[in-house]
Design a protein around this motif. Structure first.
Motif, short mmCIF file in Angstrom:
data_model
loop_
_atom_site.label_atom_id
_atom_site.label_comp_id
_atom_site.label_asym_id
_atom_site.label_seq_id
_atom_site.Cartn_x
_atom_site.Cartn_y
_atom_site.Cartn_z
N LYS A 63 -38.33 44.19 107.25
CA LYS A 63 -39.32 44.44 106.20
C LYS A 63 -40.70 43.96 106.63
CE LYS A 63 -36.35 44.59 102.16
NZ LYS A 63 -35.58 43.66 101.31
N LYS A 64 -40.71 42.85 107.34
CA LYS A 64 -41.98 42.27 107.78
C LYS A 64 -42.57 43.11 108.92
CE LYS A 64 -42.01 38.84 110.58
NZ LYS A 64 -41.20 37.74 111.07
N SER A 65 -41.71 43.56 109.82
CA SER A 65 -42.21 44.19 111.05
C SER A 65 -42.44 45.69 110.93
CB SER A 65 -41.24 43.94 112.20
OG SER A 65 -40.85 42.61 112.24
N THR A 66 -41.78 46.34 109.94
CA THR A 66 -41.98 47.78 109.80
C THR A 66 -42.45 48.08 108.37
OG1 THR A 66 -39.73 48.41 109.10
CG2 THR A 66 -40.08 48.10 111.45
N ASN A 67 -41.94 49.12 107.79
CA ASN A 67 -42.30 49.43 106.40
C ASN A 67 -41.04 49.78 105.62
OD1 ASN A 67 -41.60 52.00 107.20
ND2 ASN A 67 -43.71 52.69 107.42
N VAL A 68 -41.19 50.29 104.43
CA VAL A 68 -40.02 50.56 103.60
C VAL A 68 -39.08 51.57 104.24
CG1 VAL A 68 -41.09 49.96 101.40
CG2 VAL A 68 -41.27 52.29 102.25
N LEU A 69 -39.66 52.50 105.02
CA LEU A 69 -38.81 53.50 105.64
C LEU A 69 -37.91 52.87 106.70
CD1 LEU A 69 -41.29 56.49 105.99
CD2 LEU A 69 -39.50 56.16 104.30
N GLY A 70 -38.49 51.92 107.45
CA GLY A 70 -37.70 51.20 108.45
C GLY A 70 -36.53 50.49 107.79
N ALA A 71 -36.81 49.83 106.67
CA ALA A 71 -35.76 49.11 105.95
C ALA A 71 -34.69 50.06 105.42
CB ALA A 71 -36.39 48.31 104.81
N LYS A 72 -35.13 51.22 104.94
CA LYS A 72 -34.17 52.21 104.42
C LYS A 72 -33.23 52.69 105.52
CE LYS A 72 -36.44 54.28 100.41
NZ LYS A 72 -37.08 55.48 99.86
N ILE A 114 -29.64 43.97 112.09
CA ILE A 114 -30.91 43.26 112.17
C ILE A 114 -31.16 42.53 110.85
CG2 ILE A 114 -32.59 44.86 111.18
CD1 ILE A 114 -34.01 44.80 113.85
N SER A 115 -31.97 41.49 110.86
CA SER A 115 -32.20 40.75 109.61
C SER A 115 -33.12 41.55 108.67
CB SER A 115 -32.80 39.37 109.90
OG SER A 115 -34.18 39.34 109.59
N ASN A 116 -32.79 41.48 107.42
CA ASN A 116 -33.57 42.22 106.41
C ASN A 116 -35.03 41.78 106.39
OD1 ASN A 116 -31.65 43.93 105.44
ND2 ASN A 116 -30.98 42.55 103.80
N THR A 117 -35.24 40.49 106.44
CA THR A 117 -36.61 39.98 106.34
C THR A 117 -37.43 40.43 107.55
OG1 THR A 117 -35.73 37.92 107.24
CG2 THR A 117 -36.21 37.97 104.88
#
Length: 425
Positions: free
Chosen positions: A218-227, A212-215
């Motif tokens: 990050k936009k759609s979830t929070n830092v935990l989602g990105a991690k 999935i795209s990083n941006t």
DNA sequence: TCTGGGGTCCTAGGACCC
DNA sequence: TCTGGGGTCCTAGGACCC
């Protein structure tokens, strides 16, 4: 810059299979190859199932009364939960695991992460098997082992190991193929809400989540989602927590065996919960600066009006004194109690916990604290020796009609467990 | 009749301040 | 009759975990 394979991290997740069921099975040869389930407190929900029980279609977390027919038809063996037994066995399992790596994170009662970076890739699967074998031989508990480069991927590996009964799975080159087959909702850190969001956007398996795209994430979830996404890519973002830390809050609550209407019964239960919580934090040499009291009626009862309320009381001085905490919580209860409701659950939460060694400056505190400290120590000692609540206070009540149901207890207690012969190897 | 219990972390938004 | 802007801290509630 590039890393060679040997410098890459390797983390294993060791997870006990159907842990509570496995614990009950240790003491009961008759329930080896038959469907078995363990129920939550108050015999409310199914919280552990043997493979046979899973096959029949009994789901995790289902209320017991909803599966009663299935249970009867298939002669499923039912057990009320026995946490002191499971706690004892858990400690044994963890002790064995500590023998394999000193970098260990005990993640829950039946799971631990181990750092196996020091094992060569070619040897790690064999090592995983060794871990499994030894835990089984020394404790009697079957486990599954998942190994990969991040905690999230080792969770995936473990999940697969459980599902196809491989025992051990090392996820490396084969990772993408496995991820394509892995439901996004089964990824560690992806719960109901995130799963819904991802699937709505066409991301229905772990492979798609990985790419999935990083941006967007990050936009759609929070830092935990990105991690989580980074970890699926093999980039460690969630550290192994090898230091045991003290808890930050302490909650004790119970559902009632029978609905409760009177404030007297609520007071008894709140008092009992308070005494237990205070003892817990004293054991950890902690004090609290805030206590929350909550009560509620059943959220499932459609025929009666729902009521739920809580109150938090800030304490002027940090304390672990049972009597003080009981006094404050009862005052709180009086403020939130409403007549005319059928209460289903009550509880308290101690928060803003701190080390009791770091006392606040207060003129009266030294004398008061010292005297109550001696009393609390005496209470804890007696309760430890003669059983929990050997010393209680009058308000906790004696005839507790609201006490929880435990109809199917195996009645194996810590004392009898300790007296069992140990297996020599 | 009957639906567990105990945690952690994150974030939005309010309170407050200058 | 007219309504700033920015910063910090705290907390309640949500989401997640086993």
């Amino acid at each position: 810059m590039s890393f060679t394979n040997s410098s890459k991290k390797k983390v294993a997740l060791i997870d006990c299979n159907s842990f509570y069921v496995s614990c009950e099975r240790l003491f009961n040869p008759k329930i080896q190859n038959v469907p078995v389930v363990v129920l939550s407190n108050n015999d409310g929900c199914v919280i552990s199932r043997s493979v046979e029980a899973k096959k029949i279609g009994i789901k995790m977390g289902e209320p017991y009364f909803k599966v009663k027919d299935l249970v009867k038809k298939n002669n499923v063996q039912i057990f009320s939960s026995n946490y002191s037994l499971y706690g004892d066995l858990s400690r044994r399992v963890m002790k064995v695991l500590k023998g394999f790596s000193n970098k260990i994170e005990i993640y829950s009662i039946d799971e631990a992460f181990l750092d196996l970076s020091y094992i060569k890739d070619d040897d790690v699967e064999e090592y995983g098997k060794k871990i499994r074998d030894r835990v089984l031989k020394w404790t009697g508990i079957p486990t599954s082992v998942g190994i990969s480069s991040t905690k999230t991927l080792s969770k995936v590996a473990n999940h697969i190991a459980k599902k196809n009964k491989a025992g051990v799975i090392f996820l490396k080159e084969n990772v993408d193929d496995m991820l394509k087959d892995f439901d996004v909702g089964d990824v560690w850190g992806v719960g109901k809400q995130l799963s819904k969001l991802y699937k709505k956007n066409g991301v229905d398996n772990a492979y798609k989540l990985k790419n999935i795209s990083n941006t967007w994430v990050k936009k759609s979830t929070n830092v935990l989602g990105a991690k989580t996404v980074m970890e699926l890519r093999g980039v460690p973002c969630i550290d192994l927590e090898t230091q045991e830390t003290k808890r930050k809050s302490c909650c004790v609550s119970r559902s009632f065996g029978k609905k409760v209407t009177s404030i007297e019964k609520l007071r008894e239960s709140i008092t009992t919960h308070c005494l237990n919580a205070a003892e817990k934090i004293r054991t950890d040499k902690q004090t609290t600066k805030a206590i929350t009291v909550f009560i509620r009626t059943s959220p499932f009862d459609k025929n009666r009006k729902y009521y739920s309320n809580s109150i938090t009381i800030d304490l002027p001085i940090a304390t672990s004194n049972s009597l003080e905490l009981v006094k404050e919580s009862i005052n709180g209860l009086k403020k939130i109690y409403k007549y005319g409701y059928f209460y289903q659950k009550a509880g308290i939460i101690l928060s803003k916990l701190d080390d009791s060694s770091e006392k606040e400056f207060n003129l009266l505190a030294p004398i008061m604290e010292d005297r109550s400290h001696t009393l609390m120590k005496a209470i804890d000692f007696t309760n430890a020796k003669y059983g929990r609540n050997a010393i209680s206070i009058a308000q906790a009540g004696i005839n507790n009609t609201w006490k929880m149901r435990r109809k199917y207890s195996s009645k194996i207690d810590t004392a009898s467990f300790d007296s069992l012969p140990k297996i020599s190897v």
